[in-house]
Enzyme design. Structure first.
Site, short mmCIF file in Angstrom:
data_model
loop_
_atom_site.label_atom_id
_atom_site.label_comp_id
_atom_site.label_asym_id
_atom_site.label_seq_id
_atom_site.Cartn_x
_atom_site.Cartn_y
_atom_site.Cartn_z
N ASP A 163 -7.71 -86.39 13.36
CA ASP A 163 -6.45 -86.26 14.07
C ASP A 163 -5.34 -86.21 13.05
O ASP A 163 -5.34 -86.98 12.10
CB ASP A 163 -6.25 -87.45 15.00
CG ASP A 163 -7.01 -87.26 16.30
OD1 ASP A 163 -7.11 -86.10 16.73
OD2 ASP A 163 -7.51 -88.25 16.84
N THR A 200 11.29 -104.93 21.68
CA THR A 200 10.35 -105.49 22.64
C THR A 200 9.75 -104.34 23.44
O THR A 200 10.32 -103.25 23.49
CB THR A 200 11.01 -106.48 23.63
OG1 THR A 200 11.84 -105.71 24.51
CG2 THR A 200 11.82 -107.53 22.92
N ALA A 201 8.63 -104.66 24.04
CA ALA A 201 7.93 -103.62 24.80
C ALA A 201 8.78 -103.16 25.98
O ALA A 201 8.68 -102.01 26.40
CB ALA A 201 6.59 -104.15 25.29
N GLN A 202 9.63 -104.07 26.51
CA GLN A 202 10.42 -103.70 27.68
C GLN A 202 11.64 -102.86 27.32
O GLN A 202 11.90 -101.83 27.92
CB GLN A 202 10.89 -104.94 28.44
CG GLN A 202 9.83 -105.55 29.33
CD GLN A 202 8.90 -106.49 28.55
OE1 GLN A 202 9.12 -106.72 27.36
NE2 GLN A 202 7.89 -107.03 29.23
N THR A 203 12.37 -103.32 26.30
CA THR A 203 13.63 -102.62 25.98
C THR A 203 13.38 -101.34 25.21
O THR A 203 14.15 -100.38 25.32
CB THR A 203 14.54 -103.51 25.13
OG1 THR A 203 13.84 -103.85 23.91
CG2 THR A 203 14.89 -104.79 25.86
N ASP A 245 -9.22 -92.14 20.47
CA ASP A 245 -8.85 -93.39 21.12
C ASP A 245 -8.62 -93.25 22.61
O ASP A 245 -8.84 -94.16 23.38
CB ASP A 245 -7.63 -94.03 20.45
CG ASP A 245 -6.48 -93.06 20.30
OD1 ASP A 245 -6.61 -91.91 20.82
OD2 ASP A 245 -5.48 -93.41 19.67
#
Lengths: 677, 180, 540
Positions: free
Chosen positions: A309, A381-384, A512
């Site tokens: 890849d 962060t994963a959210q922001t 993956d």
């Protein structure tokens, strides 16, 4: 979409925590493994290895004769024959012991996790069934292998991978798989269990490193057949020698004949063969790769075509800042300053590349000044999905396009960057978008050299990318791959693999995503990334715990090294016989035909010392080669002819010379023993 | 097993056909061609000088010792370290030296060793030279005349290259016979 | 010209002749086995024998056909010998004794031509022609057929058939062996070889046996059979009257084994693959020739058991060639060779007859050894071993191992038992180390289907007749079945493409490896036994 918390790519040889101790052979391991080696003297175990079995049977025979009529010589031969058998067991025990140490630490990580089902029930981790849904929150250990079906969390996988940086796991997509024994650091997720107890990843890993389910690989079987054939030939040669000796008027003792037999049969390789196999698997595990079978490791050595890849393997993966594109009247310099500010405390490669670009193009300082240091860093962060800095009331942010509200102009810029194969990173100050940073593909340094090596080994590299053919061609040329597959869809990848295989080639690839699963299954060596989906992991025959696509190259090398070690030690073992003939035959027959003493070129002291020295050499060489068997012979990528020439010289010619020196030296000591010299 | 029987039967049929071709027609063809003039004498060994059989008596040149039992051919098959053979060779050397009236060390190698076939027609020039005075004397021929006969019976290498030269005793004795 | 110079020139002439002839002849052989056309006479053969020439056989069927054909060959030859008294041209020699007939039947069917009889008094002309000559042809053709089947294993991809044995046998006999044998039979007659149906000829008052020699002499050498029409074999002046015929016979012995390397190269589509095999064969052939020649030139009784017209060089050349090709014809008595010279002839056989080996057998033996060598080499370069695009896995290695194991097992077990039998000592002409060499030579010769002997050993006793027959049969057919199994397993594989990672099998490196493997396997197996025989003699 760029995340900033990928596990960093590592080069081989870097410290890997718990694995380091197993990487180096220590003589003390011989002592520790002694009890296991003694257990291997049991006939049931001996029968598994035909060559060593013959030595074992010979030891018994000589012991019986030595007991009936003991003298220094016969007892010494008996003792050293037993030591030969013991050393063979020891080699295997040491190899297994190293695996066991790893298994122990893995078992501890598995621990006694308690699973909380979504139904509210609590059950032991070992009682989970496929399909169970469990809730895991920050600070808890994931009780079994599965897929995240709800939520997103950062997970510490160091117990499995030895890597301390946490990774993100989220429902859906290609980052949904979690492994039992790893710990959730933040947030809450719901996991659907995908493996039965006892068949989890950790269980498989333990089984592998302990060698419990070790089966002989096809190549090992073929080699064993060859070694058995040689053993039969030598058995016949030695058995037939007695009538010839009787005919010539000099009957030989059973002890001498047995000593000759043990010296001639390929004991060295016979004793080390299983240790080599275990150690090969072990080397793979040390590099954090899990193979489902030894067969896959051998196949890796044969690979003709590598599907790589582009992203992550050949290039850093859209992670280098190459341009600032200001919008809405912002100046380029203004954008650069803001981008720099937002990245000063950002240690990710992307962040650093932004600062570097500011330094290079606008002469801005690389280090924060005193005032800038007072700013408050806002981590990703994963959210922001964004990070930045709060300084003097200014809120400077940098992040994925989806984290901001964009106007039409900015949207156009973002789209343009995306379609050209780059990754856009939006920079804003106090919710005002200043512009976009273009992150472009940059080919990793050393890639070209690496592919040249592969070419020398006869391996063709094919770059697989979603980029358009134009971009792909440019990167392919820069990286020096042999071919590329642009705008690749999973079915294209599959077709490519089939095409290569139809022309008789072996194909290796990494993957993956769930999309990759069919191609992983079709390829001869399919390495699934640990970050990938369960489907991908099931389909491949190896899993890379570091999720490092460049690992494929190392896997190929390990596969080759495994076969080379077998071949080299077989050659060495056979080449040794020449010197043993020169030691033993004059000792046996000079009494019948005195002129045969002219063959005693080492001028060994007496027939007894000559025979005993050969037997001792034969035993000691096994121990001496244990480190080599465990480490594997040195492998440097080069053409097949160069490899063969080197190994023939080293292990063929070396195998002829070494025992002459060794037996001669041992004889100098042995002749001092009363009753021998 | 039935497969084997079927194959064996097919094999029998093929073998019979091939026997007719290679075992009957082929030798018959070679035999027929060998009746041609020029070949016939070779094929039937007419007046052959290819083989050498020792003639008794001092009138003749002697061949090399023979280990053959006529009509069959054969060698001694004695190894070089065989002690019996040492004695045999020593005895031959003594006898020949006495017969020719020369020192033992003048007796050449071929005079005391048996050939492979026991029918070797050749002796070395040295052995012929050794026997020359005796044969000349016994037959009342001049040594010069006998030397000419020896030269006429000496075979060189084939094509000047192949094999070794030697004096053909069979031809030589016949020449001696007709010269007297 | 000195004897040595003439001898060296003679070897030069031989090598040049083979170099020139083996190319067109090898290509001719390749065409014979790859063409789809049948000649009219072949069609007639297939029609009379009721075999379908256009269907092909799996390896198992091919092997059964070989075994079945050889089995009926043994039966027919046995019956012929046992009924000799009623056949014409037997010249009163009577029926051949049972044990001799049994041993001889196996001996000629296996292309060994070991002779436990004195032809002049035992074997009549009809059995010589209708029995022995026929087997000289067809046993050679069987060897070539098996070799070609193995080559097809390499050339075919995902195939389950190896060809048709009956077609290969017939074509090999009629298109390869027969024309060459006929031409050279006439050449031999013209050069002085006899071709007579009489029982003997009068020479100066003595009767010397004659026979229809020329027709059998040509095929005996061409087919690497080696069975003498007369007891002294090619040392007999009627079989080999001059230096010229001697060179022709050596040339005929080497013609097909050398040419088959070309056939192989042509069939696999890479001539260099054949060159490298020929190179290895040539180097080992030359090396042993040098040893025998030098040893004989410095012997204590160099002319014992040698014909004067051949001298040392031509005797060494013939001895080396006949033992390196599984022929077994002799123009000198190997038993009277020096320890080293005789050891050289023995070593040639113990190499497994592949330098260059017999008709067909040499090629398949060296290919089996290549498989073993490439297995080890493949490991040392870190790939699953492969040879000519075929992977060498468990099945291939097992077949190759069985093929290689048969000969040493038979030699060692057979000679081992013989060495301690009380009757053996009386059968030996020589004592001490040379006596043991006679025993070793007998079993090496039988197990390798060579047929030459340290002829001092008397092998008419029941033990020798039976055990040597067993060695000949197993020494021939165990490798053949294993080779056909190997061929079947290779043919079933698809071909692996050649890449930069493939170990080339055309250069000096592979040649060294293969040559080393041949020498090493023989040395490791036989050095202990040889130490008590030829080595002890040579060091005396």
């Amino acid at each position: 979409m760029t995340t900033t918390t990928d596990a960093p790519t590592r080069s081989p040889g870097e410290s890997r925590g718990r694995q380091v101790s197993a990487g180096v052979f220590h003589p003390r391991q011989l002592l520790v493994s002694l009890p296991d080696a003694l257990r291997k003297l049991h006939p049931r175990h001996q029968l598994r290895n035909p060559v060593v079995f013959v030595v074992w049977a010979g030891s018994i025979l000589v012991t019986v004769f030595a007991a009936a009529d003991p003298d220094v010589f016969t007892v010494a031969v008996a003792v050293w024959l037993w030591l030969t058998v013991l050393f063979a067991g020891l080699a295997e025990a040491v190899a297994e012991g190293r695996g066991k140490a790893q298994a122990e630490s893995l078992r501890r990580t598995r621990g006694d996790a308690v699973a909380r089902l979504t139904t509210g029930e609590s059950v032991p981790g070992t009682a989970l069934r496929v399909g169970d849904l469990v809730v895991v929150e920050a600070g808890e250990v994931i009780p079994g292998d599965g897929d995240v079906v709800e939520g997103i969390a950062t997970v510490d996988e160091s117990a499995i991978t030895g890597e301390s940086a946490p990774v993100i796991r989220e429902s859906g997509g290609d980052r949904s798989a979690v492994t039992g024994g790893t710990a959730v650091l933040s947030d809450r997720i719901v996991v659907r269990i995908t493996t039965k107890p006892g068949e989890s990843f950790v269980d498989r890993m333990i089984g592998l490193v302990e060698g419990a389910q070790r089966q002989k690989t096809p190549n090992e079987v073929a080699l064993t057949i060859l070694l058995s054939t040689l053993t039969i030939v030598f058995l016949l040669a030695v058995v037939a020698l007695q009538p010839f000796a009787i005919h010539s008027g000099g009957e030989q003792s059973v002890i001498v004949l047995t000593a000759l037999l043990v010296c001639l049969i390929p004991t060295t390789i016979g004793a080390l063969l299983s240790a080599i196999g275990i150690a090969g698997m072990d080397r793979l595990v040390q590099r954090n790769v899990l193979a489902t079978s030894g067969r896959a490791v051998e196949a890796a050595g044969d690979v003709d075509t590598l599907l790589l890849d582009k992203t992550g393997t050949i290039t850093w993966g859209n992670r280098r800042a190459t341009e600032f594109v200001p919008v809405r009247g912002t100046s380029e310099e203004e954008l650069a300053r803001a981008a720099r500010l937002s990245s000063l405390a950002d240690g990710t490669p992307e962040g650093r590349s932004v600062v570097e670009l500011c330094v290079r193009r606008y002469g801005l300082p690389a280090e924060p000044d005193e005032r800038e240091k007072t700013g408050e860093f806002v981590p990703f962060t994963a959210q922001t999905r964004l990070s930045g800095i709060d300084l003097d009331g200014r809120r400077v942010r940098k992040g994925a396009a989806s984290a901001f509200t964009l106007d039409a102009d900015t949207r156009a810029v973002v789209d343009e960057i995306s379609t050209r194969g780059g990754t856009p990173l939006v920079v804003a100050e106090d919710d005002r978008v200043l512009g976009v940073v273009r992150l472009s593909d940059v080919v990793k340094p050393g890639t070209r050299e690496r592919f040249a090596e592969l070419r020398a080994m006869g391996i063709r590299t094919v770059m697989v990318t979603g980029d358009n053919p134009l971009t792909a061609r440019a990167i392919a040329a820069e990286a020096g791959v042999d071919d590329f597959l642009a705008e690749a869809r999973p079915e294209d990848k599959m077709a490519l693999i089939r095409r290569e295989q139809d022309s008789g080639k072996l194909v290796a690839m990494t993957g993956d995503g769930t999309n990759d699963a069919p191609a992983l299954a079709q390829s001869d060596v399919g390495v699934a990334m640990n970050t990938g989906t369960s489907a991908a992991k099931e389909a491949g025959n190896m899993v890379d715990l570091d999720s490092d696509p460049t690992k494929l190259i190392e896997i190929v090398e390990i596969g080759k090294q495994l076969l080379i070690t077998r071949g080299a030690l077989t050659t060495f073992s056979l080449a040794n016989d020449l010197a043993k003939y020169f030691a033993i035959l004059p000792a046996m027959f000079a009494g019948i035909h005195p002129q045969l003493d002219r063959l005693n070129v080492m001028r060994l002291d007496s027939p007894q010392s000559a025979i005993l020295s050969a037997v001792i050499f034969n035993a000691l060489i096994v121990v001496a080669l244990v480190p080599l068997a465990l480490r594997g012979v040195r492998y440097r990528p080069s053409s097949a002819s160069a490899l063969l020439r080197r190994n023939l010289l080293l292990y063929g010619v070396g195998g002829v010379i070494t025992p002459f020196a060794g037996i001669w030296l041992i004889d100098l000591l042995v002749r001092l023993v009363p009753g021998i010299g | 097993m039935t497969n084997f029987v079927a194959q064996a039967l097919a094999g029998l049929r093929v073998l019979l056909v091939l026997t007719v071709i290679t075992g009957v027609l082929y030798p018959a063809a070679v035999w027929t061609v060998s009746r041609a003039p020029g070949l016939h004498a070779n094929a039937e060994a007419v007046d052959t000088t290819l083989v050498g059989i020792d003639r008794q008596g001092d009138r003749w040149f002697h061949t090399r010792p023979s280990a053959a039992t006529l009509p069959a051919s054969g060698g001694s098959n004695k190894g070089e370290h065989d002690e019996d053979q040492d004695a045999v060779v020593a005895q031959r050397r003594t006898e020949i030296a006495r017969r020719e009236g020369v020192a033992q060390d003048r007796v050449p190698q071929d005079a005391v060793t048996a050939s492979a076939s026991g029918l070797d027609p050749h002796i070395s020039a040295a052995y012929a030279e050794l026997q020359l005075p005796r044969v000349a004397g016994e037959n009342g021929l001049s040594e010069q005349r006998v030397r000419e006969l020896i030269a006429a019976s000496t075979d060189g290498r084939s094509a000047g290259l192949l094999g070794e030269p030697g004096v053909n005793v069979t031809a030589l004795n016949r020449a001696v016979e007709s010269a007297t | 010209m000195s004897s040595t110079a003439a001898g060296l020139l003679q070897v030069g002439v031989l090598v040049v002749a083979l170099a020139v002839v083996h190319r067109p002849f090898g290509d001719h052989v390749a065409r014979v086995y790859t063409g789809s056309e049948h000649t009219r006479i072949e069609r007639a053969v297939y029609r009379v024998a009721r075999v379908d020439p256009d269907s092909e056989q799996r390896w198992g069927t091919y092997a059964r056909a070989v075994l079945g054909f050889s089995f009926v060959g043994v039966v027919l030859l046995f019956v012929l010998q046992r009924t000799q008294s009623v056949l014409p041209f037997d010249h009163g020699r009577g029926d051949v004794p049972t044990s001799t007939a049994f041993n001889t039947a196996i001996s000629f069917v296996t292309n060994t031509n070991w002779q436990s009889y004195v032809p002049e008094t035992v074997m009549g002309h009809t059995v010589q022609m209708v029995g022995l000559t026929v087997q000289n042809f067809v046993s050679g053709a069987v060897g070539m057929a098996v070799a070609v089947a193995l080559v097809r294993g390499f050339t075919r991809s995902r195939a389950d058939r190896l060809g048709n044995f009956w077609v290969d046998l017939t074509r090999g006999t009629l298109r390869v062996l027969l024309p060459v044998a006929f031409v050279f039979a006439i050449v031999l007659v013209a050069s002085g070889v006899v071709m007579s149906l009489e029982s003997g000829v009068d020479v100066d008052g003595h009767t010397v046996a004659t026979a229809p020699v020329a027709s059998q002499e040509a095929i005996k050498e061409l087919g690497t059979n080696g069975g003498g029409v007369l007891n002294a074999n090619s040392a007999h002046p009627f079989e080999n009257p001059s230096g010229w015929t001697n060179l022709i016979e050596v040339f005929l012995i080497l013609l097909i084994p050398v040419s088959l390397t070309r056939t192989f190269g042509t069939m696999v589509g890479d001539r260099r693959q054949g060159h490298v095999l020929l190179g290895v064969m040539g180097v080992l052939w030359t090396a042993v020739l040098g040893v025998i020649w030098a040893a004989e030139a410095s012997g204590l009784r160099p002319l014992e058991g040698k014909e004067l017209r051949f001298g040392i060089p031509s005797s060494a050349l013939f001895a080396n060639t006949t033992t390196a090709t599984s022929t077994g014809a002799v123009n000198s008595m190997h038993d009277s060779f020096t320890g080293l010279g005789g050891g050289g002839t023995l070593l040639n056989m113990l190499f497994g007859e592949m330098t260059p080996g017999g008709v067909g057998t040499g090629l398949y033996s060296v290919l089996v050894m290549s498989v073993i060598a490439m297995f080890l080499a493949g490991l040392m370069v870190g790939r699953t071993p492969e040879y000519l695009g075929k992977k060498l896995g468990q099945r291939e290695v097992t077949a190759a191992a069985v093929s290689i194991l048969a000969m040493p097992a038979l030699v060692l077990v057979g000679a081992g038992i013989a060495a301690v039998l009380p009757s053996t000592r009386e059968a030996l002409t020589n004592s001490g180390a040379h006596g043991l060499s006679e025993i070793l030579y007998a079993y090496a010769s039988a197990s390798n289907n060579n047929g030459s002997a340290f002829a001092g050993i008397t092998v008419t006793g029941d033990w020798f007749q039976a055990s040597l027959a067993v060695c000949m049969a197993f020494g021939r057919f165990v490798p053949i079945v294993a080779v056909l199994c190997l061929a079947g397993s290779l043919a079933a594989q698809k071909k692996v493409p050649v890449t930069a990672g493939t170990l080339p099998t055309t250069g000096p490196l592979f040649a060294t490896l293969l040559g080393g493997a041949i020498v090493l396997v023989a040395a490791l197996t036989f050095v202990p036994a040889l130490a008590l025989g030829p080595i002890a003699e040579a060091l005396l």
